[in-house]
Motif scaffolding. Structure first.
Motif, PDB file in Angstrom:
ATOM      1  N   GLN A   1      73.427  52.807 152.537  1.00 40.82           N
ATOM      2  CA  GLN A   1      73.605  52.455 151.138  1.00 40.82           C
ATOM      3  C   GLN A   1      73.102  51.047 150.831  1.00 40.82           C
ATOM      4  OE1 GLN A   1      74.635  54.679 148.852  1.00 40.82           O
ATOM      5  NE2 GLN A   1      74.670  56.140 150.556  1.00 40.82           N
ATOM      6  N   LEU A   2      73.039  50.194 151.858  1.00 36.68           N
ATOM      7  CA  LEU A   2      72.538  48.839 151.638  1.00 36.68           C
ATOM      8  C   LEU A   2      71.065  48.823 151.247  1.00 36.68           C
ATOM      9  CD1 LEU A   2      74.217  46.996 154.657  1.00 36.68           C
ATOM     10  CD2 LEU A   2      74.980  47.040 152.269  1.00 36.68           C
ATOM     11  N   ALA A   3      70.360  49.903 151.578  1.00 41.43           N
ATOM     12  CA  ALA A   3      68.933  49.956 151.257  1.00 41.43           C
ATOM     13  C   ALA A   3      68.666  50.458 149.847  1.00 41.43           C
ATOM     14  CB  ALA A   3      68.220  50.857 152.267  1.00 41.43           C
ATOM     15  N   ASN A   4      69.692  50.878 149.134  1.00 45.41           N
ATOM     16  CA  ASN A   4      69.495  51.338 147.751  1.00 45.41           C
ATOM     17  C   ASN A   4      69.111  50.167 146.851  1.00 45.41           C
ATOM     18  OD1 ASN A   4      70.034  54.045 148.208  1.00 45.41           O
ATOM     19  ND2 ASN A   4      72.231  53.808 147.888  1.00 45.41           N
TER      20      ASN A   4
ATOM     21  N   MET B   1      75.775  59.656 147.672  1.00 42.43           N
ATOM     22  CA  MET B   1      76.102  60.085 149.024  1.00 42.43           C
ATOM     23  C   MET B   1      75.014  59.733 150.045  1.00 42.43           C
ATOM     24  SD  MET B   1      79.067  61.325 148.725  1.00 42.43           S
ATOM     25  CE  MET B   1      79.207  62.027 150.355  1.00 42.43           C
ATOM     26  N   ALA B   2      73.783  59.554 149.606  1.00 43.14           N
ATOM     27  CA  ALA B   2      72.698  59.333 150.561  1.00 43.14           C
ATOM     28  C   ALA B   2      71.675  58.378 149.976  1.00 43.14           C
ATOM     29  CB  ALA B   2      72.028  60.665 150.921  1.00 43.14           C
ATOM     30  N   ASN B   3      70.947  57.731 150.849  1.00 41.74           N
ATOM     31  CA  ASN B   3      69.850  56.877 150.447  1.00 41.74           C
ATOM     32  C   ASN B   3      68.555  57.670 150.618  1.00 41.74           C
ATOM     33  OD1 ASN B   3      67.987  54.865 149.950  1.00 41.74           O
ATOM     34  ND2 ASN B   3      68.224  53.926 151.970  1.00 41.74           N
TER      35      ASN B   3
ATOM     36  N   THR C   1      65.217  47.294 156.120  1.00 41.59           N
ATOM     37  CA  THR C   1      64.120  46.332 155.965  1.00 41.59           C
ATOM     38  C   THR C   1      62.840  46.962 155.429  1.00 41.59           C
ATOM     39  OG1 THR C   1      63.501  46.660 158.295  1.00 41.59           O
ATOM     40  CG2 THR C   1      65.044  44.869 157.798  1.00 41.59           C
ATOM     41  N   VAL C   2      62.647  48.258 155.670  1.00 38.95           N
ATOM     42  CA  VAL C   2      61.422  48.922 155.220  1.00 38.95           C
ATOM     43  C   VAL C   2      61.797  50.179 154.431  1.00 38.95           C
ATOM     44  CG1 VAL C   2      59.165  49.819 155.896  1.00 38.95           C
ATOM     45  CG2 VAL C   2      60.298  48.101 157.326  1.00 38.95           C
ATOM     46  N   PRO C   3      62.286  50.017 153.207  1.00 41.48           N
ATOM     47  CA  PRO C   3      62.593  51.217 152.406  1.00 41.48           C
ATOM     48  C   PRO C   3      61.325  52.010 152.139  1.00 41.48           C
ATOM     49  CG  PRO C   3      62.652  49.236 151.042  1.00 41.48           C
ATOM     50  CD  PRO C   3      62.523  48.765 152.462  1.00 41.48           C
ATOM     51  N   LEU C   4      61.456  53.331 152.171  1.00 41.68           N
ATOM     52  CA  LEU C   4      60.276  54.186 152.053  1.00 41.68           C
ATOM     53  C   LEU C   4      60.622  55.427 151.247  1.00 41.68           C
ATOM     54  CD1 LEU C   4      57.317  54.768 152.958  1.00 41.68           C
ATOM     55  CD2 LEU C   4      58.310  55.991 154.924  1.00 41.68           C
ATOM     56  N   ALA C   5      59.862  55.667 150.199  1.00 44.28           N
ATOM     57  CA  ALA C   5      60.052  56.882 149.410  1.00 44.28           C
ATOM     58  C   ALA C   5      59.468  58.069 150.162  1.00 44.28           C
ATOM     59  CB  ALA C   5      59.369  56.744 148.049  1.00 44.28           C
ATOM     60  N   PRO C   6      60.160  59.205 150.202  1.00 40.40           N
ATOM     61  CA  PRO C   6      59.634  60.379 150.911  1.00 40.40           C
ATOM     62  C   PRO C   6      58.424  60.954 150.191  1.00 40.40           C
ATOM     63  CG  PRO C   6      61.625  60.944 149.710  1.00 40.40           C
ATOM     64  CD  PRO C   6      61.478  59.469 149.595  1.00 40.40           C
ATOM     65  N   PRO C   7      57.625  61.753 150.869  1.00 37.91           N
ATOM     66  CA  PRO C   7      56.414  62.291 150.238  1.00 37.91           C
ATOM     67  C   PRO C   7      56.689  63.186 149.033  1.00 37.91           C
ATOM     68  CG  PRO C   7      56.808  63.290 152.395  1.00 37.91           C
ATOM     69  CD  PRO C   7      57.726  62.138 152.290  1.00 37.91           C
ATOM     70  N   ARG C   8      57.870  63.787 148.950  1.00 41.17           N
ATOM     71  CA  ARG C   8      58.178  64.624 147.784  1.00 41.17           C
ATOM     72  C   ARG C   8      58.260  63.812 146.498  1.00 41.17           C
ATOM     73  NH1 ARG C   8      63.790  63.904 147.170  1.00 41.17           N
ATOM     74  NH2 ARG C   8      64.811  63.141 149.073  1.00 41.17           N
ATOM     75  N   MET C   9      58.436  62.481 146.625  1.00 35.44           N
ATOM     76  CA  MET C   9      58.510  61.618 145.450  1.00 35.44           C
ATOM     77  C   MET C   9      57.170  60.955 145.136  1.00 35.44           C
ATOM     78  SD  MET C   9      62.106  59.566 145.926  1.00 35.44           S
ATOM     79  CE  MET C   9      63.664  60.403 146.155  1.00 35.44           C
ATOM     80  N   LEU C  10      56.225  61.067 146.035  1.00 34.37           N
ATOM     81  CA  LEU C  10      54.967  60.356 145.889  1.00 34.37           C
ATOM     82  C   LEU C  10      53.986  61.201 145.085  1.00 34.37           C
ATOM     83  CD1 LEU C  10      53.553  57.729 146.766  1.00 34.37           C
ATOM     84  CD2 LEU C  10      52.692  58.971 148.761  1.00 34.37           C
ATOM     85  N   THR C  11      53.596  60.689 143.918  1.00 33.85           N
ATOM     86  CA  THR C  11      52.690  61.447 143.046  1.00 33.85           C
ATOM     87  C   THR C  11      51.349  61.694 143.713  1.00 33.85           C
ATOM     88  OG1 THR C  11      53.760  60.421 141.131  1.00 33.85           O
ATOM     89  CG2 THR C  11      51.642  61.488 140.769  1.00 33.85           C
ATOM     90  N   THR C  12      50.875  60.714 144.485  1.00 38.16           N
ATOM     91  CA  THR C  12      49.583  60.849 145.155  1.00 38.16           C
ATOM     92  C   THR C  12      49.557  62.030 146.112  1.00 38.16           C
ATOM     93  OG1 THR C  12      49.369  58.447 145.038  1.00 38.16           O
ATOM     94  CG2 THR C  12      47.855  59.600 146.511  1.00 38.16           C
ATOM     95  N   ALA C  13      50.676  62.320 146.732  1.00 39.22           N
ATOM     96  CA  ALA C  13      50.723  63.389 147.726  1.00 39.22           C
ATOM     97  C   ALA C  13      50.584  64.767 147.091  1.00 39.22           C
ATOM     98  CB  ALA C  13      52.025  63.300 148.512  1.00 39.22           C
ATOM     99  N   GLY C  14      51.068  64.923 145.872  1.00 42.75           N
ATOM    100  CA  GLY C  14      50.982  66.207 145.205  1.00 42.75           C
ATOM    101  C   GLY C  14      51.787  67.302 145.873  1.00 42.75           C
ATOM    102  N   LEU C  15      52.938  66.957 146.431  1.00 40.88           N
ATOM    103  CA  LEU C  15      53.776  67.919 147.137  1.00 40.88           C
ATOM    104  C   LEU C  15      54.940  68.380 146.265  1.00 40.88           C
ATOM    105  CD1 LEU C  15      53.861  66.152 150.615  1.00 40.88           C
ATOM    106  CD2 LEU C  15      52.451  68.095 149.941  1.00 40.88           C
TER     107      LEU C  15
END
Length: 290
Positions: A46-49, A173-175, A138-152
């Motif tokens: 939760q600290l990474a939110n 409940m989750a980050n 330290t390295v928050p990362l959006a999953p590919p399902r959120m990345l518009t470039t990926a088109g997934l």
């Protein structure tokens, strides 16, 4: 003589390795410890939110790095799942329900049957989770399902079931920006390694199917990048290097073989004085005849 043979046989059939000396740790203490580690992990995520901008910037970099490394596109795996609703729903269900129960079942089995391997596996999982938590923060990362470039496609939201809220801001409940490394894959790989180390079956290498299937699921559902699994593997390798592994259990001799070894009569060498006494009557007989 036979008592000595029996004792020697029993000593040879005694199992070797840490399971003969490793004591099972107290159950209550282990339950409290594992629960505490789980809570620390959940609260730590939760600290990474609140770092959405950084998470999407990092996602763009990861996507570019994967293309530069010529890694296969995540979309190729997702395309296989989208051939039928049943298959994609099964993948979503696997992602949502197998991760924690499989790891818990793994630890319970080792606790009951292989205490030495349990302590080793618990330490490795704790080290891997701690290292992953540092990267999540330290390295928050959006999953590919959120990345518009990926088109997934976000398969969990479209087909269900989903363990995440529809929008990350409302997910208490989750980050959702803790994609790297993938603990789904890291834990699954450790479960396979732990079971291979702790068992003697010739089929034990089939446990590697668990992380292989997990990898296809986490990538195909667009919850993780390939690099998330690669980083998880590297972290697990580092932890395994620093945490000494117990010896693998050895296969015991069969009872029939041990019995045959115990029942084989052994010739006792005849002392030289006895041979002399057996040959002594020969001269006496010659004198009587003479």
């Amino acid at each position: 003589m036979f008592a000595g043979i029996t004792t020697g046989t029993r000593r040879q059939t005694r199992p070797a390795g840490p399971e003969t000396t490793a004591s099972r740790p107290p159950l209550v203490r282990e339950l409290l410890l594992v629960t505490a580690l789980f809570l620390v992990y959940k609260f730590g995520r939760q600290l990474a939110n609140g770092h959405e901008a950084r998470a999407f910037d990092n996602a763009d970099r990861v996507w570019s790095w994967e293309r530069a490394l010529h890694l296969p596109g995540e979309g190729s795996v997702q395309h296989l799942l989208l051939h039928g609703d049943t298959l994609v729903k099964a993948a979503n269900t696997f992602y949502a329900t197998v991760h924690f129960p499989a790891t818990v079942a793994f630890l319970v089995y080792l606790y009951l049957r292989r205490p030495g391997h349990y302590l080793w596996s618990r330490r490795v999982l704790a080290g891997l989770t701690a290292a992953a938590l540092v990267l999540h923060i330290t390295v928050p990362l959006a999953p590919p399902r959120m990345l518009t470039t990926a088109g997934l496609v976000d398969t969990a939201q479209v087909y269900g079931p989903s363990v995440y809220a529809a929008t990350p801001d409302n997910d208490a409940m989750a980050n959702q920006f803790a994609a790297m490394p993938s603990l789904h894959f890291g834990w699954a790989l450790m479960v396979a390694i732990g079971l291979i180390m702790a068992t003697r079956s010739r089929w034990r290498w089939l446990w590697l199917l668990h992380p292989a299937l997990t990898l296809l699921v986490v990538v195909g559902t667009a919850n993780h990048y390939w690099l998330d699994a690669i980083v998880a593997t590297a972290l697990l390798g580092a932890v395994l290097y620093f945490v000494p592994a117990p010896k693998r259990p050895t296969r015991l001799p069969t009872a029939s073989k041990a019995g045959r070894q115990a029942s084989v009569p052994q010739q006792t060498p005849v002392p030289e004085p006895a041979l002399a006494s057996q040959q002594a009557p020969a001269p006496q007989l010659s004198e009587a005849v003479r």
